[in-house]
Design an enzyme around this catalytic site. Structure first.
Site, PDB file in Angstrom:
ATOM      1  N   CYS A 102      -6.369   1.716   6.513  1.00  0.00           N
ATOM      2  CA  CYS A 102      -6.346   0.382   5.905  1.00  0.00           C
ATOM      3  C   CYS A 102      -5.006  -0.059   5.324  1.00  0.00           C
ATOM      4  CB  CYS A 102      -7.405   0.295   4.812  1.00  0.00           C
ATOM      5  SG  CYS A 102      -9.077   0.668   5.375  1.00  0.00           S
ATOM      6  N   LYS A 161     -10.953  -8.547   1.005  1.00  0.00           N
ATOM      7  CA  LYS A 161     -10.272  -7.297   0.659  1.00  0.00           C
ATOM      8  C   LYS A 161      -8.756  -7.466   0.669  1.00  0.00           C
ATOM      9  CE  LYS A 161      -9.650  -2.650   2.610  1.00  0.00           C
ATOM     10  NZ  LYS A 161     -10.231  -1.603   3.458  1.00  0.00           N
ATOM     11  N   LYS A 192     -10.454   5.953  13.524  1.00  0.00           N
ATOM     12  CA  LYS A 192      -9.753   5.705  12.273  1.00  0.00           C
ATOM     13  C   LYS A 192      -9.059   6.973  11.780  1.00  0.00           C
ATOM     14  CE  LYS A 192     -10.691   4.391   7.450  1.00  0.00           C
ATOM     15  NZ  LYS A 192     -11.706   3.865   6.511  1.00  0.00           N
ATOM     16  N   HIS A 247      -6.207  -4.507  -0.932  1.00  0.00           N
ATOM     17  CA  HIS A 247      -5.898  -3.081  -0.719  1.00  0.00           C
ATOM     18  C   HIS A 247      -4.420  -2.790  -0.486  1.00  0.00           C
ATOM     19  CE1 HIS A 247      -7.726   0.982   0.803  1.00  0.00           C
ATOM     20  NE2 HIS A 247      -7.104   1.074  -0.358  1.00  0.00           N
TER      21      HIS A 247
END
Length: 615
Positions: A111, A170, A402, A172
């Site tokens: 992310c 989001k 991921k 982040h």
């Protein structure tokens, strides 16, 4: 009556004036339109021919832009990318009405660094957003690391061009640096006029779900705390009985250390839900902790409201979805609707949210004046699970997921652009493109200039999307895992071959798996396989990266590897040292930076809600 032969002759003579015209009696070039002046009845034919000539549609000035990014969505989860069991009609509609990219690549497989690259158009290592440790994302809202204030986002440039800019969802990439309210990394310090959402990310603890790893970590900390407390009591007892030659000052200092240790871990691990699962509106905390059953509705309400408030434009709106990250918060209207359990339900709800945003654009008459873009920050989290229940999605035919910096499953993401009347409907592009390309694309569409004082790795996509050029400007793309360069791809335009070399790859576990299930996420450092010569694949013929090539199977093996290594060295030469934002003290929980509604540590509030937000 229209004399067609004469008209065609005169038009032909005009078209080839350089071939047929010459000096007249006076020594000057004859006027090539004189013949047409003698045939004024040709104008109907000229008008018809002018209307039939294909011309390039001009790009309207300062369009609205809606950028939608899903979280942890796999490319194999969407109907328009080959999924036949999940229903994603609204995203599929975007693909039918716009341009779909099949080789759209994230700059990182996790992310925080991926989002930093998306916002700035630069590899995350250039801004210090690539970690040298196994902690590759910001772990706490109260960490001091984040996207440095001197980085330039596309929102900051468009803000200067008169755009109203908003972010819902989001973030982040950081909040504060030195004090609780300096908000140096905050969205409003990076070009957004408006922010509503979570400054960190969703975690299993936010959903109050059973998390075995967190439980085990808390048990370890409790054991250490009890051991230290017993040691402190023994020291105090030894001082009282005179059996230990130590001072009360030493005992007191040891006791303070034990207390600090307890407060530090308990404040973060014991109350993760309270400290990090929060909603903010601009600079203020609005909900602490989040009531997840209504968070999706709150975010959708904010998204549609932003578009309605700013319909006079121009506006840039970034909808950073919380779907489909664990804990897969899904409203009851979508629970049990899909064929793929809670994850599938969450995907189908995400698609519905996208549909509501598109409906708002339609209702406000903005569709034809708005560029819409849809993507994911990286590939699906294939190891995600609670017990035996999988929580991750599908990366289709691509290996890995991921956290894996090189394998396609971690970095190949959906990429869809729609702009009716400007971009051709139904076009599919198989050229390599990057999430970093969004930066120069939207900056130049908005009338801004790409910064010249730093390296920008993204490329303007509009010529490729409109069919004005046949190839992407990316000859090479580099794939990082943290600060380690795991792989690189070369788009060899002569011969239309796409090569990819892996210098390092994760070691899957258990043996035979295609993921790091025993660890929960594949590492970038330490327990990885290093390849010399690198593993080489030709992605056009082997997109699943199933069979590495060798000098025996590929005659050009050494030449290709040499060319990729040469490009890699050239790329490394453009890097300059910058402070790391995700390692060491920058990524530690710091109580004095903790966002709080109320007086720290007595924080707590709930967002006012409409009854529909409880659905």
């Amino acid at each position: 009556m229209l004399n067609l032969p004469a008209c065609f002759f005169e038009l032909f003579q005009q078209r080839h004036s350089q071939d047929f015209s010459g000096p007249g009696p006076s020594g000057k070039r004859q006027d090539n339109m004189s013949g047409l002046n003698n045939h004024r009845n040709c104008w109907p034919l000229m008008l018809v021919l002018w209307l039939l000539v294909p011309t390039s549609t001009p790009i309207p000035a300062k369009p609205n832009m809606v950028l939608i990014m899903a979280d942890d969505l796999g490319i194999g989860d969407l109907g328009c990318y080959g999924n036949h069991t999940l229903r994603t009609p609204n995203i599929d509609r975007l693909a039918r009405e716009g341009v779909r990219l099949t080789q759209h690549i994230a700059a990182a497989s996790i992310c925080t660094p991926s989002r930093a690259a998306f916002l700035t158009g630069r590899y995350p290592i250039r801004s210090g957003m690539a970690s040298e440790t196994e902690v590759r994302v910001l772990r706490w809202t109260a960490a001091s690391g984040g996207l440095p204030p001197n980085e330039t986002t596309f929102a900051k440039i468009l803000q200067q061009q008169g755009y109203t800019t908003g972010l819902v969802g989001k973030w982040h990439v950081g909040v504060s640096c030195e004090t609780r309210n300096d908000h140096c990394h905050h969205p409003l310090n990076h070009g957004f006029h408006y922010f509503y959402g979570t400054p960190l990310t969703l975690m299993l603890d936010c959903g109050n779900k059973h998390n075995q790893k967190a439980q085990a970590l808390r048990a370890t900390y409790w054991f250490c705390t009890r051991t230290l407390a017993c040691a402190m009591l023994l020291l105090a007892l030894g001082r009282l009985t005179g059996s230990l030659p130590i001072s009360w000052k030493t005992v007191g200092c040891f006791g303070v250390c034990v207390l600090v240790f307890f407060v530090s871990w308990y404040s973060s691990h014991g109350f993760t839900r309270h400290w990090d699962c929060i909603l903010m509106r601009n600079h203020k905390v609005r909900e602490q902790s989040m009531v997840l059953k209504r968070t999706p509705s709150l975010l959708l309400r904010e998204a549609t409201s932003f578009i309605e408030r700013n319909k006079q434009g121009p506006f840039l709106f970034f909808l950073s979805l919380l779907q489909v990250h664990v804990p897969l918060t899904t409203t009851r209207n979508f629970l049990g609707r899909s064929q793929h359990g809670l994850y599938g339900d969450n995907v189908e709800e995400m698609d519905w949210v996208v549909g509501q945003v598109l409906k708002t654009l339609d209702n406000e008459g903005l569709t034809n004046h708005t560029l819409v873009y849809f993507t994911s920050d990286h590939g699906a989290f294939i190891e995600g699970r609670i017990g035996d229940t999988p929580l991750g999605g599908s990366n289709g035919i691509y290996k890995g997921g991921k956290g894996m910096g090189g394998w396609e499953g971690g970095i190949r993401v959906p990429g869809i652009f729609r702009w009716p009347g400007v971009l051709p409907a139904g076009r599919v592009i198989h050229e390599p493109t990057s999430l970093m390309d969004v930066f120069p694309t939207v900056v130049q569409l908005g009338g801004g200039q790409v910064p010249q004082d730093r390296v920008i790795d993204g490329r303007d996509l509009m010529p490729l999307l409109r069919g004005q050029v046949p190839h992407s400007e990316h000859e090479f793309l580099f794939h990082y895992c943290g600060s380690r360069l795991h792989a690189a791809r070369w788009h060899q335009r002569q011969g239309a071959r796409l090569w990819k070399a892996h210098f390092e790859t994760p070691i899957f576990s258990p043996e035979g798996a295609v993921g790091c299930y025993t660890r929960g996420l594949c590492p970038c450092h330490g327990k990885v396989a290093r390849h010399d010569p690198p593993l080489l694949f030709e992605l056009s013929g082997d997109p699943s990266e199933a069979t590495p090539l060798s000098p025996t199977s590929e005659p050009s093996f050494h030449a290709v590897v040499s060319r990729i290594q040469e490009a890699t060295r050239a790329h490394r030469s453009t890097l300059t040292p910058v402070p790391g934002q995700l390692s060491g003290s920058s990524n530690m929980w710091k109580p004095w930076l903790q966002p709080c509604c109320g007086s720290f540590p007595f924080c707590g509030c709930q967002e006012s809600a409409h009854p529909r937000d409880e659905l």
